[in-house]
Design a protein around this motif. Structure first.
Motif, PDB file in Angstrom:
ATOM      1  N   HIS A   1      28.481  37.559  33.018  1.00  0.00           N
ATOM      2  CA  HIS A   1      28.849  37.511  31.809  1.00  0.00           C
ATOM      3  C   HIS A   1      29.986  36.330  31.866  1.00  0.00           C
ATOM      4  O   HIS A   1      30.544  35.958  32.862  1.00  0.00           O
ATOM      5  CB  HIS A   1      29.737  38.846  31.456  1.00  0.00           C
ATOM      6  CG  HIS A   1      29.905  38.553  29.945  1.00  0.00           C
ATOM      7  ND1 HIS A   1      31.358  38.112  29.617  1.00  0.00           N
ATOM      8  CD2 HIS A   1      29.276  38.939  28.720  1.00  0.00           C
ATOM      9  CE1 HIS A   1      31.378  38.322  27.947  1.00  0.00           C
ATOM     10  NE2 HIS A   1      30.057  38.569  27.671  1.00  0.00           N
ATOM     11  N   HIS A   2      29.868  35.465  30.949  1.00  0.00           N
ATOM     12  CA  HIS A   2      30.420  34.188  30.760  1.00  0.00           C
ATOM     13  C   HIS A   2      32.102  34.464  31.122  1.00  0.00           C
ATOM     14  O   HIS A   2      32.774  33.673  32.001  1.00  0.00           O
ATOM     15  CB  HIS A   2      30.485  33.308  29.841  1.00  0.00           C
ATOM     16  CG  HIS A   2      31.143  34.007  28.434  1.00  0.00           C
ATOM     17  ND1 HIS A   2      32.319  33.673  28.006  1.00  0.00           N
ATOM     18  CD2 HIS A   2      30.560  34.768  27.282  1.00  0.00           C
ATOM     19  CE1 HIS A   2      32.609  34.569  26.868  1.00  0.00           C
ATOM     20  NE2 HIS A   2      31.683  35.141  26.664  1.00  0.00           N
ATOM     21  N   THR A   3      32.482  35.686  31.016  1.00  0.00           N
ATOM     22  CA  THR A   3      33.987  35.899  30.975  1.00  0.00           C
ATOM     23  C   THR A   3      34.350  36.055  32.520  1.00  0.00           C
ATOM     24  O   THR A   3      35.734  36.442  32.961  1.00  0.00           O
ATOM     25  CB  THR A   3      34.439  37.343  30.220  1.00  0.00           C
ATOM     26  OG1 THR A   3      33.658  38.349  30.706  1.00  0.00           O
ATOM     27  CG2 THR A   3      34.406  36.710  29.008  1.00  0.00           C
ATOM     28  N   ASN A   4      33.247  36.347  33.307  1.00  0.00           N
ATOM     29  CA  ASN A   4      33.358  36.731  34.757  1.00  0.00           C
ATOM     30  C   ASN A   4      32.739  35.423  35.624  1.00  0.00           C
ATOM     31  O   ASN A   4      32.787  35.780  36.854  1.00  0.00           O
ATOM     32  CB  ASN A   4      32.607  37.510  35.098  1.00  0.00           C
ATOM     33  CG  ASN A   4      33.598  39.377  34.334  1.00  0.00           C
ATOM     34  OD1 ASN A   4      34.572  39.178  34.537  1.00  0.00           O
ATOM     35  ND2 ASN A   4      32.600  40.088  34.084  1.00  0.00           N
ATOM     36  N   SER A   5      32.616  34.384  35.019  1.00  0.00           N
ATOM     37  CA  SER A   5      31.933  33.365  35.750  1.00  0.00           C
ATOM     38  C   SER A   5      32.867  32.677  36.968  1.00  0.00           C
ATOM     39  O   SER A   5      32.227  32.216  38.027  1.00  0.00           O
ATOM     40  CB  SER A   5      31.513  32.197  34.860  1.00  0.00           C
ATOM     41  OG  SER A   5      32.832  31.649  34.245  1.00  0.00           O
ATOM     42  N   ALA A   6      34.104  32.964  36.989  1.00  0.00           N
ATOM     43  CA  ALA A   6      35.012  32.524  37.886  1.00  0.00           C
ATOM     44  C   ALA A   6      34.931  33.488  39.117  1.00  0.00           C
ATOM     45  O   ALA A   6      35.483  32.923  40.297  1.00  0.00           O
ATOM     46  CB  ALA A   6      36.558  32.674  37.494  1.00  0.00           C
ATOM     47  N   LEU A   7      34.183  34.520  38.909  1.00  0.00           N
ATOM     48  CA  LEU A   7      34.018  35.373  40.379  1.00  0.00           C
ATOM     49  C   LEU A   7      33.394  34.766  41.299  1.00  0.00           C
ATOM     50  O   LEU A   7      33.481  34.994  42.583  1.00  0.00           O
ATOM     51  CB  LEU A   7      33.780  36.823  39.824  1.00  0.00           C
ATOM     52  CG  LEU A   7      34.249  37.602  38.764  1.00  0.00           C
ATOM     53  CD1 LEU A   7      33.829  38.654  38.680  1.00  0.00           C
ATOM     54  CD2 LEU A   7      35.662  37.767  39.144  1.00  0.00           C
ATOM     55  N   LEU A   8      32.512  33.828  41.142  1.00  0.00           N
ATOM     56  CA  LEU A   8      31.647  33.163  42.117  1.00  0.00           C
ATOM     57  C   LEU A   8      32.175  31.670  42.090  1.00  0.00           C
ATOM     58  O   LEU A   8      31.652  31.015  42.978  1.00  0.00           O
ATOM     59  CB  LEU A   8      30.150  33.045  41.323  1.00  0.00           C
ATOM     60  CG  LEU A   8      29.411  34.258  41.162  1.00  0.00           C
ATOM     61  CD1 LEU A   8      28.230  34.007  40.345  1.00  0.00           C
ATOM     62  CD2 LEU A   8      29.015  34.864  42.725  1.00  0.00           C
ATOM     63  N   ALA A   9      33.227  31.537  41.901  1.00  0.00           N
ATOM     64  CA  ALA A   9      34.085  30.040  42.206  1.00  0.00           C
ATOM     65  C   ALA A   9      34.134  29.723  43.623  1.00  0.00           C
ATOM     66  O   ALA A   9      33.949  28.424  43.906  1.00  0.00           O
ATOM     67  CB  ALA A   9      35.347  30.022  41.451  1.00  0.00           C
TER      68      ALA A   9
ATOM     69  N   ALA B   1      31.541  44.627  36.047  1.00  0.00           N
ATOM     70  CA  ALA B   1      31.181  43.334  36.123  1.00  0.00           C
ATOM     71  C   ALA B   1      29.672  43.169  36.099  1.00  0.00           C
ATOM     72  O   ALA B   1      29.375  42.688  37.210  1.00  0.00           O
ATOM     73  CB  ALA B   1      31.930  42.466  37.338  1.00  0.00           C
ATOM     74  N   GLU B   2      29.083  43.591  35.278  1.00  0.00           N
ATOM     75  CA  GLU B   2      27.704  43.783  35.255  1.00  0.00           C
ATOM     76  C   GLU B   2      27.016  44.147  36.418  1.00  0.00           C
ATOM     77  O   GLU B   2      25.917  44.039  36.921  1.00  0.00           O
ATOM     78  CB  GLU B   2      27.006  42.155  35.018  1.00  0.00           C
ATOM     79  CG  GLU B   2      27.411  41.325  33.860  1.00  0.00           C
ATOM     80  CD  GLU B   2      28.889  41.076  33.677  1.00  0.00           C
ATOM     81  OE1 GLU B   2      29.422  40.250  34.386  1.00  0.00           O
ATOM     82  OE2 GLU B   2      29.458  41.811  32.816  1.00  0.00           O
ATOM     83  N   GLY B   3      27.540  45.257  37.069  1.00  0.00           N
ATOM     84  CA  GLY B   3      27.061  45.961  38.198  1.00  0.00           C
ATOM     85  C   GLY B   3      27.482  45.351  39.507  1.00  0.00           C
ATOM     86  O   GLY B   3      27.274  45.917  40.541  1.00  0.00           O
TER      87      GLY B   3
ATOM     88  N   LEU C   1      37.996  42.883  39.378  1.00  0.00           N
ATOM     89  CA  LEU C   1      38.169  41.472  39.820  1.00  0.00           C
ATOM     90  C   LEU C   1      38.564  40.194  38.998  1.00  0.00           C
ATOM     91  O   LEU C   1      38.707  39.131  39.232  1.00  0.00           O
ATOM     92  CB  LEU C   1      36.818  40.977  40.336  1.00  0.00           C
ATOM     93  CG  LEU C   1      36.073  41.767  41.750  1.00  0.00           C
ATOM     94  CD1 LEU C   1      34.643  41.678  41.720  1.00  0.00           C
ATOM     95  CD2 LEU C   1      36.662  41.707  42.787  1.00  0.00           C
ATOM     96  N   ASN C   2      38.637  40.926  37.790  1.00  0.00           N
ATOM     97  CA  ASN C   2      38.941  39.686  36.560  1.00  0.00           C
ATOM     98  C   ASN C   2      40.331  40.292  35.995  1.00  0.00           C
ATOM     99  O   ASN C   2      40.415  41.100  35.337  1.00  0.00           O
ATOM    100  CB  ASN C   2      37.782  39.689  35.567  1.00  0.00           C
ATOM    101  CG  ASN C   2      38.083  38.855  34.550  1.00  0.00           C
ATOM    102  OD1 ASN C   2      39.291  38.303  34.561  1.00  0.00           O
ATOM    103  ND2 ASN C   2      37.266  38.339  33.770  1.00  0.00           N
TER     104      ASN C   2
END
Length: 331
Positions: free
Chosen positions: A247-255, A228-230, A201-202
């Protein structure tokens, strides 16, 4: 006394780091979380030894792992104990990597990638691990307060001193990576890997041009956080709980909100089912499509999860239709 299984290594079970001689299993075990001094040694020992029996011969740590209440460096201590008591006779079969760069102790040299910090870091890591050398030593992050030339020279000297066989960088973006690679080549340093946050996803590694830069450098990428943390599992197909530790590198996944992300997960899960895989297995296989990805680092404290993740290697091929559908979903 630990006795390794005779069927540990299978044909085509290793991948080269780019065009270098370093070989890794396609799936490696990372000990970032829940492998510190406060965690049950025998249970962690069981997972590590089982992973080794199943062909995972690369174990990834860092000098600051164990900071979740166990104390900085305690993960290296735990792995070191297992290396001494169970895996000592298998040292030549193992690839052990560690890193320095994030905070490890008080004072100005407890963080960063200055020469002093890195040289102290490797010495302290070797003492905790009980090893004469590590196979890969990373600059754990880009340090904007230290010239890249100083970091590169220190890593080169660590190899020349025999304390590491190869070096890598982690969390370096394309501009910093390209500067470092140029210097590594001038010095003849065996630079082999860039370790980055990467999952289905990233796509930052691809979109930023970093993947192509690594490819051009003749090195390899190694992905941390491939699930992605599970999130890329069947645990969050109905709901993502409040306060989920992304994780901060995946924060955009919840945008776009939780509902949009959950829909993506379910759409991807339908493809995984049609491939007779779990979502996690398909997510790992997806990263391994490109040979520049040398390995993906899973993090688990479960023997069952190790086995489930390894089943991803049974089906690494994707049809053109599957690729198109997946790319449409993930955007």
């Amino acid at each position: 006394m630990y006795k390794a299984a005779d069927t540990r290594y299978q044909k085509d079970s290793v991948r080269h780091a780019g065009e270098t001689g370093l070989m890794l299993p396609p799936i490696s075990l990372g000990l970032w979380r829940n492998y510190g001094s406060n965690d049950p040694l025998n249970q962690r020992r069981e997972v590590i030894l089982h992973a080794f029996d199943r062909g995972i011969f690369h174990f990834d740590v860092a000098n600051n792992y164990g900071n979740n209440g166990s104390g900085f460096g305690s993960t290296e201590n735990l792995l070191g104990q297992i290396l001494r008591t169970d895996l000592k006779s298998y040292r030549d079969e193992l690839v052990i990597s560690t890193k320095a760069g994030y905070e490890i102790h008080d004072g100005p040299y407890g963080t960063g990638t200055s020469r002093k910090s890195l040289l102290q870091g490797i010495n302290d890591s070797l003492a905790r691990l009980g090893l004469d050398y590590v196979d890969i030593f990373y600059a754990h992050r880009y340090d904007d307060r230290t010239p890249i030339a100083e970091t590169v020279r220190a890593l080169d000297d660590i190899v020349r001193s025999g304390k590491a066989l190869y070096v890598g960088v982690s969390n370096y973006e394309k501009p910093q990576l390209m500067q470092a690679v140029k210097m590594f080549k001038q010095l003849g340093t065996p630079f082999v890997l860039d370790q980055m946050s990467m999952n289905m996803l990233n796509s930052h590694v691809q979109d930023s041009g970093l993947m192509d830069a690594v490819r051009d450098s003749k090195a390899g990428l190694i992905a941390y956080g491939p699930l992605a943390e599970g999130l890329l599992s069947d645990r969050y197909l109905k709901d993502i709980p409040a306060g989920f530790g992304i994780h901060h590198t995946n924060s955009a996944l919840l945008a776009d909100g939780k509902k949009a992300l959950i829909k993506k997960l379910n759409d991807l899960n339908e493809i995984a089912i049609s491939r007779q895989q779990t979502l996690s297995q398909m997510a790992l296989a997806w990263l391994l499509i490109d040979p520049v990805v040398t390995s993906v680092i899973i993090g688990t404290t479960s023997v069952q999860h190790v086995d489930d993740n390894l089943k991803a290697l049974d089906h690494l091929d994707f049809t053109a239709d599957e690729v198109t559908r997946i790319r449409t979903i993930i955007g």
